[in-house]
Design an enzyme around this catalytic site. Structure first.
Site, PDB file in Angstrom:
ATOM      1  N   SER B 136     -15.748  28.787  -1.474  1.00  0.00           N
ATOM      2  CA  SER B 136     -14.519  30.011  -1.834  1.00  0.00           C
ATOM      3  C   SER B 136     -15.256  31.199  -2.220  1.00  0.00           C
ATOM      4  CB  SER B 136     -13.687  29.456  -2.804  1.00  0.00           C
ATOM      5  OG  SER B 136     -12.896  28.319  -2.411  1.00  0.00           O
ATOM      6  N   GLU B 246      -4.602  33.272   8.983  1.00  0.00           N
ATOM      7  CA  GLU B 246      -5.110  31.810   8.856  1.00  0.00           C
ATOM      8  C   GLU B 246      -4.177  31.278   7.938  1.00  0.00           C
ATOM      9  OE1 GLU B 246      -9.159  31.321   7.488  1.00  0.00           O
ATOM     10  OE2 GLU B 246      -8.964  29.195   7.369  1.00  0.00           O
TER      11      GLU B 246
END
Lengths: 263, 383
Positions: B136, B246
């Protein structure tokens, strides 16, 4: 060669079919779709066109039905038909098989096709006979249940499914052929084909345009009239044999079959 | 779908019918085998391409179908019909994350060399961002590209890359300055070839078994100058540009999978008898199924609303983030409930539901974890 494909808008396969007792006609409300059997007829037409044995100038999808049937025509042209003809007129509503066949034949006469293809049955009425009725009115030879088709200049060499096997039949063109669903695997339309479908010509015609004799069509003028329907008798509940001990279970099944003289 | 649901129109429902038929004929019958093989064949991309499904949203001039994101959304939802999260993931990585940056930011030459063959199914793409030390936290990427004559030399390692072994090209995020980070990271299109200095190894996973998920090592991999994608040191803009899509694609996939799982489980509950009546005749199960149907509906509404805003040209960061956060966790929880209703059978490999439960577990991790989604929301909501 010019090929006309008869198509029909039918209630979606997922919708339970029922007769509307107030009209005596099939309840066609709810989700609708292009008759799946007709997709095989369009595919058969496309395979003749793409096969190249004879030049195919045009594939025309033809339907008779209410305004909503336009969606079935869009689906038919997305599968490859070049254009479509929509016979829609209150006068033809409620026609039985014979009257529908007559009206479709009149519509087809305007097109002068060399070959008329259709699915072996519709997913709603399931009469299997429209092809033969249309052929009679057009004065063309007709075959049903065709599962293989080879084009030979002015004739077709067909295999048709029969109870005892397959018939091989040579048939002169022009002809009316209803195809079985074993004839091919219909393609799925691409997005481009779906988007392009609405741009292909759609000829909307009335009974008068097709020179249909109004006294021969419509619910009132149909020879066949629906009188009544009743639900099939409920089946007796089956007997479930639980498999706790396989040896015992087998014995129980054998005893059950033996009792009924099935073995 | 029995009725039209905005933002979808009749045309989209026609496409849905076509895609569903294609998937159920061409992919679903093989899904079990592909799961066991831990791989689905490359030819699947060719089949999808022949049907036009690898280029739904791309212009016809590049071999696409000339559609848009809404058409692609139908595919994202219907791919769940394969019954194999791994197969859907491999196809999804190609169409949803690997090719969009090339379409949006690539040069004409790059589009011709990568996008066109990708739409034809001849070249398979992967997106390489995550690393062993940076998930992340994208700013912490350490794979570096050093300037050499005529291009760059890349060294480092990427991991959890979908299509990593089979990919013909990897859209790879690399440090192009000493510091890296937001202003020092670039995208390179790394093409596989002989002696390319790249080694790949496939990873074993809890779910998504049919997916080729890999670790990719770059050792002095040369990448030509003309394969810089977008601006030098400008990768962050590219990464951020596709995040919304996405996450929407993941949300749509979850909605599709939830719908099928609910339908199958409800049918199972009607058919399966216990204590002299169907499972659905027991209040505990009936209420559970009612809650599950509500969850599917809620997820669909949130996802479709975010999608509608996205295609209308809004910047729906809040709605997309919420849809992603909501649907991924809800999907996993729903699969768990489906498994529970199936009882012992649900724990067996021969039933579809154990796979669905395993496959759904990735949702709250991939494409931005639940924790990241909440951090984004915290910021957007001014907390």
């Amino acid at each position: 060669m010019k090929i006309c494909v008869l198509v029909k808008e039918v209630p979606d396969a997922a919708v339970e079919k029922r007769i509307d007792p107030s009209t005596g006609r099939m309840d066609r409300s709810g989700e609708k779709n292009l008759n799946p059997y007709d997709t095989h007829a369009i595919e058969a037409a496309m395979q003749i066109k793409e096969g190249g044995a004879v030049p195919v100038e045009e594939i025309v999808a033809v339907t008779m039905g209410p305004d909503s049937a336009v969606r079935a025509l869009h689906k038919a042209v997305s599968l490859g038909a070049d254009r479509s003809v929509h016979l829609s007129d209150p006068a033809v509503a409620g026609s039985d098989v014979a009257a529908t066949g007559y009206a479709l034949a009149k519509t087809l006469q305007r097109e002068s096709p060399d070959l008329v293809l259709l699915g072996q049955q519709s997913d709603d009425g399931e009469c299997y006979t429209i092809g033969a009725v249309v052929a009679e009115h057009l004065g063309m030879p007709s075959l049903t249940q065709v599962i293989k088709m080879d084009v030979e200049s002015d004739a077709l060499r067909c295999e048709r499914q029969a109870e005892y096997g397959y018939d091989t039949v040579q048939i002169k063109l022009p002809a009316v052929i209803s195809v079985g669903d074993a004839i091919n695997e219909p393609r799925y339309p691409s997005l481009k084909a779906i988007m392009g479908a609405k741009k292909k010509p759609l000829d909307a015609i009335t009974a008068a345009d097709a020179e249909i004799d109004a006294s021969k069509v419509g619910g009132e003028n149909s020879a066949a009239q629906w009188i009544a329907a009743k639900a099939p008798p409920a089946k007796a509940a089956g007997e479930i044999i639980e498999d706790e001990d396989t040896g015992e279970t087998v014995e129980k099944i054998i005893a059950w079959l033996d009792e009924r003289k099935l073995i | 779908m029995s009725t039209l649901t905005p933002p979808f129109s009749d045309e989209h429902e026609h496409l849905r019918q076509s895609i569903r038929g294609f998937i159920e004929r061409e992919l679903t019958p093989h899904a079990q085998q592909w799961e066991e093989d831990r791989w689905f064949p490359d030819e699947v991309f060719g089949k999808l391409a022949a049907q036009g499904l690898l280029g739904l949203k791309y212009p016809e001039s590049y071999g696409g179908q000339g559609g848009d994101y809404l058409h692609e959304a139908v595919l994202c939802e219907e791919l769940a019909r394969t019954g194999s999260g791994g197969t859907a993931a491999g196809i999804g990585a190609h169409v949803n994350i690997a090719t969009p940056p090339i379409w949006k930011f690539g040069t004409e030459d790059q589009k011709q060399r990568y996008l066109v063959p990708a739409i034809r199914g001849e070249k398979i793409g992967a997106l390489g961002i995550t690393e062993p030390g940076a998930g992340s936290d994208v700013a912490a990427l350490s794979t570096r590209a050093e300037r050499v004559d005529g291009g760059w030399v890349v060294n480092g390692e990427k991991t959890y890359i979908t299509n990593g072994v089979r990919a013909h090209f990897i859209v790879t995020a690399v440090k192009t300055t000493q510091e890296g980070g937001h202003h020092g990271t670039s995208f390179l299109i790394v093409e596989r070839g002989e002696d390319d200095g790249i080694t790949t190894s496939k990873l074993e996973k809890l779910g998504w078994h049919a997916s080729d998920t890999a670790t990719i090592s770059f050792q002095d991999t040369f990448v030509a100058e003309e394969n810089l994608l977008g601006e030098l040191d400008g990768a962050f803009k590219l990464i951020m540009a596709n995040f919304q899509w996405e996450r929407l694609a993941m949300s749509l996939g979850a909605v599709g999978a939830m719908q099928i799982a609910w339908e199958r489980t409800a049918q199972f509950a009607r058919d399966r008898e216990a204590f002299g009546r169907p499972l659905s005749g027991h209040q505990a199960i009936r209420h559970k199924l009612a809650d599950m149907a509500t969850s599917v509906y809620t997820c669909r509404c949130a996802t479709y609303d975010a999608l509608r805003r996205f295609v209308a040209g809004e910047d729906p960061l809040r709605e997309v983030t919420m849809a992603k956060l909501l649907t991924q966790r809800a999907s996993f929880e729903l699969m768990d409930q489906c498994l529970q209703i199936h009882g012992g059978a649900g724990y067996m490999r021969e039933y579809w539901v154990e796979r669905a439960a395993r496959d759904a577990r990735l949702g709250p991790i991939g494409g931005g974890s639940d924790e990241i989604m909440r951090e984004i929301l915290g910021r957007v909501l001014g907390l």
